[in-house]
Write an enzyme that holds these catalytic residues in place. Structure first.
Site, PDB file in Angstrom:
ATOM      1  N   CYS A  85       3.880   1.130   4.628  1.00 45.23           N
ATOM      2  CA  CYS A  85       4.196   2.340   3.855  1.00 45.23           C
ATOM      3  C   CYS A  85       4.136   3.592   4.741  1.00 45.23           C
ATOM      4  O   CYS A  85       4.995   3.792   5.564  1.00 45.23           O
ATOM      5  CB  CYS A  85       3.303   2.428   2.618  1.00 45.23           C
ATOM      6  N   HIS A 138       4.479  -3.033   0.200  1.00 44.45           N
ATOM      7  CA  HIS A 138       3.027  -3.243   0.261  1.00 44.45           C
ATOM      8  C   HIS A 138       2.674  -4.729   0.159  1.00 44.45           C
ATOM      9  O   HIS A 138       2.272  -5.208  -0.904  1.00 44.45           O
ATOM     10  CB  HIS A 138       2.330  -2.468  -0.865  1.00 44.45           C
ATOM     11  N   GLU A 140       0.079  -6.116   1.090  1.00 43.33           N
ATOM     12  CA  GLU A 140      -1.358  -6.316   0.819  1.00 43.33           C
ATOM     13  C   GLU A 140      -1.631  -6.526  -0.673  1.00 43.33           C
ATOM     14  O   GLU A 140      -2.707  -6.989  -1.038  1.00 43.33           O
ATOM     15  CB  GLU A 140      -2.185  -5.141   1.368  1.00 43.33           C
TER      16      GLU A 140
END
Ligand code: MN
Length: 234
Positions: free
Chosen positions: A107, A210, A212
């Site tokens: 990001c 993202h 994660e």
């Protein structure tokens, strides 16, 4: 086998004098076999020592990069900025390049890598590019919201293994002009660059989405963290 230490860049809260990060980054690195450590904004010598104790660096998400770093004044639509964090991360990027440390940017991370290497950003996609695509979704963040097309000659394609890939999206800025040493690895359907890589580096990838939030449910996201941590072993 010894686990590689991965240095994570923090969000700096100047008002409270704290540093922090979402635990998802740390958990994703741990899940992939690395040991995540949050790096404080130290002086140049100590920051260098801290970075060189790491097998690789993860540039995390966060506030907007200062537009002055790519030769622009902030527009009204530019978000919160953090010059202290910019300074720390640019120093870490230089160290990573000098020492050939593996780098993953997420990001804000992809944006910082592009600016640090001489590229520019869209300060605000909706007002500047006028895209109708939703790049700024609401929770849940482990839900995908748009597709990207992966470039077949990129290491990301090798990891994910298909041209069309569903991603989440929580950004209002993005890479505009690519830095000279970077190549696009993925684009959204509106043309926005969603991933970059650096062919000269052993492992140097930035993604605008993202992973994660999705490493437990998405093989592409876990493959990305897995390859990064593996690169950080050597
Ligand atoms: Mn997006």
């Amino acid at each position: 086998m010894k686990k590689p230490i991965i240095g994570l860049t923090p969000t700096l809260d100047g008002d409270h004098g704290t540093m922090q990060t979402r635990l998802d980054y740390a958990k994703a690195v741990e899940h992939a076999g690395g040991v995540p450590l949050l790096l404080p904004p130290l002086g140049p010598d100590a920051l260098r020592e801290a970075a060189l104790a790491c097998g690789g660096l993860l540039f995390t998400g966060g506030v907007d990069v200062h537009p002055a770093l790519y030769g622009e004044e902030p527009l009204a639509s530019c978000g919160e900025i953090s010059p202290k964090r910019d300074e720390m991360e640019l120093a870490l990027l230089r160290l990573a390049l000098d020492r050939e440390l593996p780098v993953l940017g997420i990001c804000r991370g992809i944006q910082l890598l592009n600016v640090g290497l001489g590229g520019t950003l869209w300060q605000d996609l909706p007002s500047q590019l006028g895209t109708q695509l939703c790049h700024s979704q609401r929770p849940p963040y482990d839900m995908t919201i748009h597709t990207v097309r992966l470039e077949e000659d990129s290491p990301l394609y090798a990891l994910i293994g298909r041209r069309s890939y569903e991603v989440n999206s929580t950004h209002h800025q993005a890479v505009r002009e690519l830095a000279p040493s970077l190549r696009a690895a993925a684009r959204a359907s509106d043309g926005v660059i969603e991933a970059v890589w650096r062919p000269e580096s052993r492992f140097f990838l930035g993604v605008q989405w993202h992973p994660e939030f999705r490493y437990r449910i998405d093989g592409g996201a876990s493959a990305l963290f897995g390859a990064f941590v593996e690169a950080c072993r050597s």
